[in-house]
Motif scaffolding. Structure first.
Motif, mmCIF file in Angstrom:
data_model
loop_
_atom_site.group_PDB
_atom_site.id
_atom_site.type_symbol
_atom_site.label_atom_id
_atom_site.label_comp_id
_atom_site.label_asym_id
_atom_site.label_seq_id
_atom_site.Cartn_x
_atom_site.Cartn_y
_atom_site.Cartn_z
ATOM 1 N N THR A 87 4.532 -7.137 -3.463
ATOM 2 C CA THR A 87 4.994 -6.227 -4.513
ATOM 3 C C THR A 87 4.100 -5.001 -4.588
ATOM 4 O O THR A 87 4.579 -3.864 -4.664
ATOM 5 N N VAL A 88 2.788 -5.218 -4.541
ATOM 6 C CA VAL A 88 1.832 -4.099 -4.579
ATOM 7 C C VAL A 88 2.039 -3.203 -3.366
ATOM 8 O O VAL A 88 2.082 -1.971 -3.487
ATOM 9 N N SER A 147 4.179 1.856 -0.407
ATOM 10 C CA SER A 147 4.668 1.950 0.971
ATOM 11 C C SER A 147 4.695 3.386 1.492
ATOM 12 O O SER A 147 4.352 3.641 2.652
ATOM 13 N N ASN A 148 5.079 4.339 0.649
ATOM 14 C CA ASN A 148 5.115 5.733 1.092
ATOM 15 C C ASN A 148 3.715 6.237 1.435
ATOM 16 O O ASN A 148 3.509 6.896 2.455
ATOM 17 N N SER A 200 -2.127 0.046 8.312
ATOM 18 C CA SER A 200 -1.464 -1.138 8.851
ATOM 19 C C SER A 200 -1.055 -2.056 7.699
ATOM 20 O O SER A 200 -1.872 -2.407 6.842
ATOM 21 N N TYR A 201 0.206 -2.475 7.693
ATOM 22 C CA TYR A 201 0.711 -3.352 6.645
ATOM 23 C C TYR A 201 -0.067 -4.669 6.647
ATOM 24 O O TYR A 201 -0.501 -5.149 5.598
ATOM 25 N N GLN A 202 -0.244 -5.258 7.825
ATOM 26 C CA GLN A 202 -0.917 -6.552 7.930
ATOM 27 C C GLN A 202 -2.368 -6.478 7.462
ATOM 28 O O GLN A 202 -2.837 -7.354 6.728
ATOM 29 N N GLU A 203 -3.074 -5.450 7.889
ATOM 30 C CA GLU A 203 -4.480 -5.319 7.489
ATOM 31 C C GLU A 203 -4.603 -5.057 5.994
ATOM 32 O O GLU A 203 -5.464 -5.624 5.319
ATOM 33 N N THR A 204 -3.742 -4.196 5.464
ATOM 34 C CA THR A 204 -3.773 -3.909 4.036
ATOM 35 C C THR A 204 -3.404 -5.153 3.242
ATOM 36 O O THR A 204 -4.002 -5.438 2.204
#
Length: 92
Positions: free
Chosen positions: A57-58, A63-64, A72-76
């Motif tokens: 959710t966060v 996302s923008n 990186s989505y995975q690292e974040t």
């Protein structure tokens, strides 16, 4: 690790039976403690799932900004999850 509801219910029944057999608890006739044990087990077993959903959710909210910065989505995801685990003192 996700466990099936049937298995968690089975574990709750076995724990309740073992507590009574060992004399660690005494229960009035027609009183079943396995439902309360099931709820406690289920709560503990779903902590990580709920935490992961909160992190998603966060990340969706930002996302923008992540796309613009090339994060990186995975690292974040891992960073935010570790931060929440530390802050809330969750044991996974």
């Amino acid at each position: 690790m996700a466990l099936r509801t049937e298995y968690v219910s089975y574990m709750a029944d076995k724990i309740a039976d073992e507590l009574v057999e060992r004399g660690l608890i005494e229960l009035p006739k027609d009183f079943f403690v396995s439902d309360q044990i099931f709820e406690a087990l289920d709560e503990e077993l779903t902590i990580e799932e709920r935490l992961n959903e909160e992190v998603r959710t966060v990340l969706n909210e930002y996302s923008n900004q992540m796309r613009e910065s090339g994060a990186s989505y995975q690292e974040t995801f891992k960073l935010i999850k570790r931060k929440l685990v530390r802050e809330r003192k969750i044991v996974l």
